[in-house]
Write a protein that holds these residues in place. Sequence first.
Motif, mmCIF file in Angstrom:
data_model
loop_
_atom_site.group_PDB
_atom_site.id
_atom_site.type_symbol
_atom_site.label_atom_id
_atom_site.label_comp_id
_atom_site.label_asym_id
_atom_site.label_seq_id
_atom_site.Cartn_x
_atom_site.Cartn_y
_atom_site.Cartn_z
ATOM 1 N N VAL A 170 0.782 -1.053 -0.053
ATOM 2 C CA VAL A 170 -0.238 -0.199 0.143
ATOM 3 C C VAL A 170 1.013 1.070 0.205
ATOM 4 O O VAL A 170 0.494 2.165 -0.853
ATOM 5 N N TRP A 171 2.206 1.235 0.610
ATOM 6 C CA TRP A 171 2.950 2.203 0.786
ATOM 7 C C TRP A 171 3.459 2.330 -0.689
ATOM 8 O O TRP A 171 3.757 3.714 -0.987
ATOM 9 N N LEU A 172 3.643 1.349 -1.481
ATOM 10 C CA LEU A 172 4.113 1.577 -2.897
ATOM 11 C C LEU A 172 3.248 2.079 -3.761
ATOM 12 O O LEU A 172 3.603 2.974 -4.697
ATOM 13 N N LEU A 173 2.095 1.813 -3.773
ATOM 14 C CA LEU A 173 1.030 1.741 -4.754
ATOM 15 C C LEU A 173 -0.104 2.889 -4.324
ATOM 16 O O LEU A 173 -0.868 3.479 -5.266
ATOM 17 N N GLY A 174 -0.330 3.459 -3.231
ATOM 18 C CA GLY A 174 -1.196 4.302 -2.787
ATOM 19 C C GLY A 174 -2.536 3.747 -2.046
ATOM 20 O O GLY A 174 -2.642 2.808 -1.892
ATOM 21 N N GLU A 175 -3.391 4.668 -2.194
ATOM 22 C CA GLU A 175 -4.744 4.432 -1.665
ATOM 23 C C GLU A 175 -5.585 3.462 -2.113
ATOM 24 O O GLU A 175 -5.456 3.542 -3.448
ATOM 25 N N ILE A 176 -6.126 2.649 -1.443
ATOM 26 C CA ILE A 176 -7.197 1.768 -2.202
ATOM 27 C C ILE A 176 -8.542 2.219 -2.198
ATOM 28 O O ILE A 176 -9.075 2.695 -1.132
ATOM 29 N N GLU A 177 -9.147 1.852 -3.216
ATOM 30 C CA GLU A 177 -10.556 2.168 -3.469
ATOM 31 C C GLU A 177 -11.535 1.379 -2.849
ATOM 32 O O GLU A 177 -12.559 1.589 -2.218
ATOM 33 N N SER A 178 -11.418 0.082 -3.103
ATOM 34 C CA SER A 178 -12.318 -0.889 -3.038
ATOM 35 C C SER A 178 -11.542 -2.353 -2.728
ATOM 36 O O SER A 178 -10.550 -2.551 -3.293
ATOM 37 N N VAL A 179 -12.118 -3.201 -1.990
ATOM 38 C CA VAL A 179 -11.685 -4.699 -1.761
ATOM 39 C C VAL A 179 -12.774 -5.792 -1.903
ATOM 40 O O VAL A 179 -13.913 -5.474 -1.518
ATOM 41 N N GLN A 180 -12.484 -6.530 -2.872
ATOM 42 C CA GLN A 180 -13.644 -8.155 -2.598
ATOM 43 C C GLN A 180 -12.516 -9.036 -2.277
ATOM 44 O O GLN A 180 -11.434 -9.370 -2.751
ATOM 45 N N ALA A 181 -12.863 -9.772 -0.926
ATOM 46 C CA ALA A 181 -12.069 -10.765 -0.322
ATOM 47 C C ALA A 181 -12.844 -11.998 0.010
ATOM 48 O O ALA A 181 -13.871 -11.880 0.163
ATOM 49 N N ASP A 182 -11.943 -13.132 0.368
ATOM 50 C CA ASP A 182 -12.434 -14.194 0.765
ATOM 51 C C ASP A 182 -11.523 -14.790 1.669
ATOM 52 O O ASP A 182 -10.255 -14.380 1.813
#
Length: 367
Positions: A191-203
């Motif tokens: 996350v530090w490398l790529l920036g803010e996350i907008e959404s997550v779909q997980a299992d």
Amino acid sequence: MTIGIGILGCGAVSRMHMKTYLQLAGLCEVRAVYDIDSRQAERLARWEGSSAEVCASWEDLLARDDIHAISVCTPPDLHRGPVIEALCAGKHVLCEKPLAPSLDDCDAMIAAARENGRLLGVAMQTRFNRDYERMKRVLDSGALGPLRFAQLNATCWRGERYYEAPWRGTWERQSGGVAINQALHALDVFVWLLGEIESVQADMETVQQGIEVEDVAMAMLRFRGGLPALFGCSVNAVRSEIRMDISGYAKAVSYPLGYHTLLVRDGDSVAHDEAAARELERIGNGSEQAGNQEPGDVQIRLMNDFLRAIAEKREPAMNGAQGRRVIEVITAIYKSASTGERVQLPIDTADPWYTTSGILKHVRRAR
Ligand SMILES: NC(=O)c1ccc[n+]([C@@H]2O[C@H](COP(=O)([O-])OP(=O)(O)OC[C@H]3O[C@@H](n4cnc5c(N)ncnc54)[C@H](O)[C@@H]3O)[C@@H](O)[C@H]2O)c1
């Protein structure tokens, strides 16, 4: 001034803190330790030639004027309370990861640091790995062009013995499984490398018998700007490794550190582009060749930065806000894996998943 250190919680990770503080003896001195189990405290106080005293209680440790900073090395459910008490007692705090089980807890700890004018550092040492710093330089330079794909796999093996500690394997005490305990370090870097996350779909799944936290988690992450990324982690893998791939068009960086390029002609890759790879490597190395590196492994670099931040009256690089960021992503993973929904970030303070009690009420348990 020598910074006086206290350590709360004298188990496995505290020995790493003690060892590193001893290596940084010019800056600090561990003066006292406390553990609810006095044998653990006695053992740490004698660790590798330490001359620390054993305190009879947590209150005694907090009351000492010769202690300026405290390493909090207790299990995750015992971070918020002691951290806030230490900050309110005028101590700086280096808290072990995960900073806390929920964003509510993180925010309370960050606020306590601000209100008491003290520093809150988080022991997430992986961020200080120089190869990740090289990848960061390449990404920040824009040399990969618009990003098109990223993935992170974080795998290792933990057997039954690992879960013998009474706090492990439960949501109440461990705050979760592989995502928040093992993969957190690599996910923080991602996350530090790529920036803010907008959404997550997980299992998530639990394969091992007798535990209720996840030992496998997978997610599709969408970063702001549209970059899709895969995340997977497990403590059931025989091979222990972190693998990261971050690709632009025909140019990529990876961990273990690698620079990858394709020579593209008429929309097809015709060869590896050696010159372009060397250019990425030059950017990654930055000014390192100038010999401006301070020595030390990731743990020394983390704790050296924390101690220098105290001396220089500045924020540590790995501060409360940084420690909070990965907790938000992991909360979203747990929420999505439990509800089946795609989760949008940021997580609102009114969301039940913002608090520890909300997470414990709604999270999907294995038993
Ligand atoms: N940064 C890293 O790479 C890393 C590695 C391992 C563990 N950790 C983290 O460090 C923390 C501790 O993990 P560990 O493996 O050392 O656990 P551990 O079980 O070995 O040690 C925890 C210690 O805390 C003590 N304790 C429990 N309740 C207490 C209380 N109320 N007051 C005082 N002491 C108390 C226990 O007696 C024990 O000695 C966890 O948050 C874990 O996630 C971080």
